[in-house]
Design a protein around this motif. Sequence first.
Motif, PDB file in Angstrom:
ATOM      1  N   LEU A  83       0.823  -1.209   0.000  1.00 43.92           N
ATOM      2  CA  LEU A  83       0.000   0.000   0.000  1.00 43.92           C
ATOM      3  C   LEU A  83       0.864   1.270   0.000  1.00 43.92           C
ATOM      4  O   LEU A  83       0.542   2.237  -0.699  1.00 43.92           O
ATOM      5  N   ILE A  84       1.953   1.254   0.738  1.00 44.06           N
ATOM      6  CA  ILE A  84       2.853   2.416   0.762  1.00 44.06           C
ATOM      7  C   ILE A  84       3.441   2.657  -0.621  1.00 44.06           C
ATOM      8  O   ILE A  84       3.492   3.798  -1.101  1.00 44.06           O
ATOM      9  N   TRP A  85       3.886   1.601  -1.291  1.00 43.05           N
ATOM     10  CA  TRP A  85       4.428   1.768  -2.642  1.00 43.05           C
ATOM     11  C   TRP A  85       3.355   2.235  -3.614  1.00 43.05           C
ATOM     12  O   TRP A  85       3.628   3.005  -4.537  1.00 43.05           O
ATOM     13  N   ALA A  86       2.101   1.807  -3.401  1.00 44.62           N
ATOM     14  CA  ALA A  86       0.996   2.300  -4.231  1.00 44.62           C
ATOM     15  C   ALA A  86       0.803   3.794  -4.015  1.00 44.62           C
ATOM     16  O   ALA A  86       0.587   4.548  -4.973  1.00 44.62           O
ATOM     17  N   MET A  87       0.895   4.232  -2.764  1.00 43.49           N
ATOM     18  CA  MET A  87       0.735   5.652  -2.459  1.00 43.49           C
ATOM     19  C   MET A  87       1.837   6.484  -3.101  1.00 43.49           C
ATOM     20  O   MET A  87       1.594   7.613  -3.545  1.00 43.49           O
ATOM     21  N   VAL A  88       3.042   5.925  -3.187  1.00 40.64           N
ATOM     22  CA  VAL A  88       4.124   6.631  -3.892  1.00 40.64           C
ATOM     23  C   VAL A  88       3.757   6.795  -5.357  1.00 40.64           C
ATOM     24  O   VAL A  88       3.904   7.878  -5.933  1.00 40.64           O
ATOM     25  N   LYS A  89       3.277   5.724  -5.967  1.00 35.83           N
ATOM     26  CA  LYS A  89       2.894   5.796  -7.380  1.00 35.83           C
ATOM     27  C   LYS A  89       1.781   6.808  -7.608  1.00 35.83           C
ATOM     28  O   LYS A  89       1.803   7.553  -8.589  1.00 35.83           O
ATOM     29  N   LEU A  90       0.819   6.840  -6.702  1.00 36.34           N
ATOM     30  CA  LEU A  90      -0.328   7.737  -6.873  1.00 36.34           C
ATOM     31  C   LEU A  90      -0.041   9.165  -6.422  1.00 36.34           C
ATOM     32  O   LEU A  90      -0.529  10.119  -7.036  1.00 36.34           O
ATOM     33  N   GLY A  91       0.753   9.326  -5.383  1.00 36.96           N
ATOM     34  CA  GLY A  91       1.001  10.654  -4.830  1.00 36.96           C
ATOM     35  C   GLY A  91       2.237  11.347  -5.348  1.00 36.96           C
ATOM     36  O   GLY A  91       2.331  12.567  -5.304  1.00 36.96           O
ATOM     37  N   PRO A 113      -0.819 -14.923  -4.474  1.00 41.62           N
ATOM     38  CA  PRO A 113       0.120 -15.121  -5.605  1.00 41.62           C
ATOM     39  C   PRO A 113       0.541 -13.792  -6.246  1.00 41.62           C
ATOM     40  O   PRO A 113       1.702 -13.626  -6.620  1.00 41.62           O
ATOM     41  N   ALA A 114      -0.401 -12.847  -6.328  1.00 42.96           N
ATOM     42  CA  ALA A 114      -0.048 -11.530  -6.868  1.00 42.96           C
ATOM     43  C   ALA A 114       0.974 -10.839  -5.977  1.00 42.96           C
ATOM     44  O   ALA A 114       1.928 -10.211  -6.467  1.00 42.96           O
ATOM     45  N   MET A 115       0.811 -10.978  -4.664  1.00 43.44           N
ATOM     46  CA  MET A 115       1.768 -10.397  -3.722  1.00 43.44           C
ATOM     47  C   MET A 115       3.151 -11.016  -3.910  1.00 43.44           C
ATOM     48  O   MET A 115       4.164 -10.307  -3.904  1.00 43.44           O
ATOM     49  N   VAL A 116       3.209 -12.326  -4.085  1.00 41.95           N
ATOM     50  CA  VAL A 116       4.493 -12.997  -4.306  1.00 41.95           C
ATOM     51  C   VAL A 116       5.160 -12.447  -5.573  1.00 41.95           C
ATOM     52  O   VAL A 116       6.361 -12.156  -5.572  1.00 41.95           O
ATOM     53  N   LEU A 147      -4.493  -4.355  -4.238  1.00 46.31           N
ATOM     54  CA  LEU A 147      -3.805  -5.553  -3.766  1.00 46.31           C
ATOM     55  C   LEU A 147      -3.402  -5.413  -2.305  1.00 46.31           C
ATOM     56  O   LEU A 147      -3.605  -6.333  -1.504  1.00 46.31           O
ATOM     57  N   GLY A 148      -2.848  -4.271  -1.933  1.00 45.69           N
ATOM     58  CA  GLY A 148      -2.448  -4.044  -0.547  1.00 45.69           C
ATOM     59  C   GLY A 148      -3.623  -4.174   0.408  1.00 45.69           C
ATOM     60  O   GLY A 148      -3.515  -4.797   1.461  1.00 45.69           O
ATOM     61  N   LEU A 149      -4.755  -3.615   0.036  1.00 51.59           N
ATOM     62  CA  LEU A 149      -5.942  -3.710   0.883  1.00 51.59           C
ATOM     63  C   LEU A 149      -6.437  -5.148   0.989  1.00 51.59           C
ATOM     64  O   LEU A 149      -6.820  -5.604   2.073  1.00 51.59           O
ATOM     65  N   LEU A 150      -6.445  -5.871  -0.135  1.00 49.37           N
ATOM     66  CA  LEU A 150      -6.868  -7.275  -0.107  1.00 49.37           C
ATOM     67  C   LEU A 150      -5.957  -8.111   0.784  1.00 49.37           C
ATOM     68  O   LEU A 150      -6.430  -8.967   1.545  1.00 49.37           O
ATOM     69  N   VAL A 151      -4.659  -7.858   0.703  1.00 55.15           N
ATOM     70  CA  VAL A 151      -3.707  -8.592   1.536  1.00 55.15           C
ATOM     71  C   VAL A 151      -3.943  -8.260   3.011  1.00 55.15           C
ATOM     72  O   VAL A 151      -4.020  -9.152   3.856  1.00 55.15           O
ATOM     73  N   ILE A 152      -4.061  -6.994   3.333  1.00 50.34           N
ATOM     74  CA  ILE A 152      -4.283  -6.579   4.725  1.00 50.34           C
ATOM     75  C   ILE A 152      -5.526  -7.258   5.293  1.00 50.34           C
ATOM     76  O   ILE A 152      -5.510  -7.773   6.413  1.00 50.34           O
ATOM     77  N   LEU A 156      -0.095   5.283 -12.864  1.00 48.66           N
ATOM     78  CA  LEU A 156      -1.393   5.503 -12.212  1.00 48.66           C
ATOM     79  C   LEU A 156      -2.176   4.187 -12.124  1.00 48.66           C
ATOM     80  O   LEU A 156      -2.691   3.832 -11.058  1.00 48.66           O
ATOM     81  N   VAL A 157      -2.246   3.459 -13.228  1.00 45.02           N
ATOM     82  CA  VAL A 157      -2.966   2.176 -13.244  1.00 45.02           C
ATOM     83  C   VAL A 157      -2.318   1.190 -12.272  1.00 45.02           C
ATOM     84  O   VAL A 157      -3.007   0.511 -11.504  1.00 45.02           O
ATOM     85  N   LEU A 158      -0.990   1.103 -12.303  1.00 47.73           N
ATOM     86  CA  LEU A 158      -0.286   0.211 -11.386  1.00 47.73           C
ATOM     87  C   LEU A 158      -0.490   0.625  -9.933  1.00 47.73           C
ATOM     88  O   LEU A 158      -0.624  -0.225  -9.051  1.00 47.73           O
ATOM     89  N   GLY A 159      -0.514   1.917  -9.675  1.00 48.74           N
ATOM     90  CA  GLY A 159      -0.748   2.417  -8.321  1.00 48.74           C
ATOM     91  C   GLY A 159      -2.114   2.020  -7.804  1.00 48.74           C
ATOM     92  O   GLY A 159      -2.262   1.588  -6.658  1.00 48.74           O
ATOM     93  N   ILE A 160      -3.128   2.143  -8.641  1.00 49.57           N
ATOM     94  CA  ILE A 160      -4.487   1.756  -8.247  1.00 49.57           C
ATOM     95  C   ILE A 160      -4.552   0.250  -8.000  1.00 49.57           C
ATOM     96  O   ILE A 160      -5.093  -0.196  -6.979  1.00 49.57           O
ATOM     97  N   ALA A 161      -3.985  -0.524  -8.926  1.00 51.31           N
ATOM     98  CA  ALA A 161      -3.989  -1.981  -8.769  1.00 51.31           C
ATOM     99  C   ALA A 161      -3.221  -2.397  -7.519  1.00 51.31           C
ATOM    100  O   ALA A 161      -3.650  -3.288  -6.769  1.00 51.31           O
ATOM    101  N   GLN A 162      -2.100  -1.737  -7.283  1.00 54.43           N
ATOM    102  CA  GLN A 162      -1.284  -2.067  -6.121  1.00 54.43           C
ATOM    103  C   GLN A 162      -1.997  -1.677  -4.828  1.00 54.43           C
ATOM    104  O   GLN A 162      -1.911  -2.394  -3.829  1.00 54.43           O
ATOM    105  N   ALA A 163      -2.704  -0.571  -4.825  1.00 51.83           N
ATOM    106  CA  ALA A 163      -3.472  -0.171  -3.637  1.00 51.83           C
ATOM    107  C   ALA A 163      -4.560  -1.202  -3.346  1.00 51.83           C
ATOM    108  O   ALA A 163      -4.756  -1.601  -2.179  1.00 51.83           O
TER     109      ALA A 163
END
Length: 138
Positions: free
Chosen positions: A18-26, A74-77, A59-64, A50-57
């Motif tokens: 999620l932090i890396w997603a926030m870097v991509k988005l912010g 598997p996506a996290m791996v 993913l981060g929420l789903l993992v949490i 932007l697309v990767l940031g949204i997808a990563q955010a």
Amino acid sequence: MKSISLLLLRVGLGLLILIWAMVKLGAPEAAIGVSDKYYGGMLSGETLILVLGIAQALLGLLVILGLFRALAFPAMVIVLGLGAAAVWPSLIDPLGLIFGEDNVQILFFPSLIVFFGTLVMFAFRDQDTLSLDAIRGR
């Protein structure tokens, strides 16, 4: 203790994503700089970031939350494995004894531990009883 440990590991890994997603988005310019330096510029487009940031955010929420683990883990791996692979010289030679001090960064060495943590989370996902999936009976 096992359930709490897996919960803490899952939350920590999800927060990292999620932090890396926030870097991509912010700060997309920072993400583009990382892409240029470590991924050969393959991910340097602003729209792609932007697309990767949204997808990563997501993913981060789903993992949490431990939700849709059959897809999220598997996506996290893959995501954290690619991140570790991008800094492989620092994983093999964290002190710069082989590649020289200018070509490695000791602060990247924990990427190896993070990746191993994703493997542990993936391997023990069925014992992660404090996830939303487990609560839902999945």
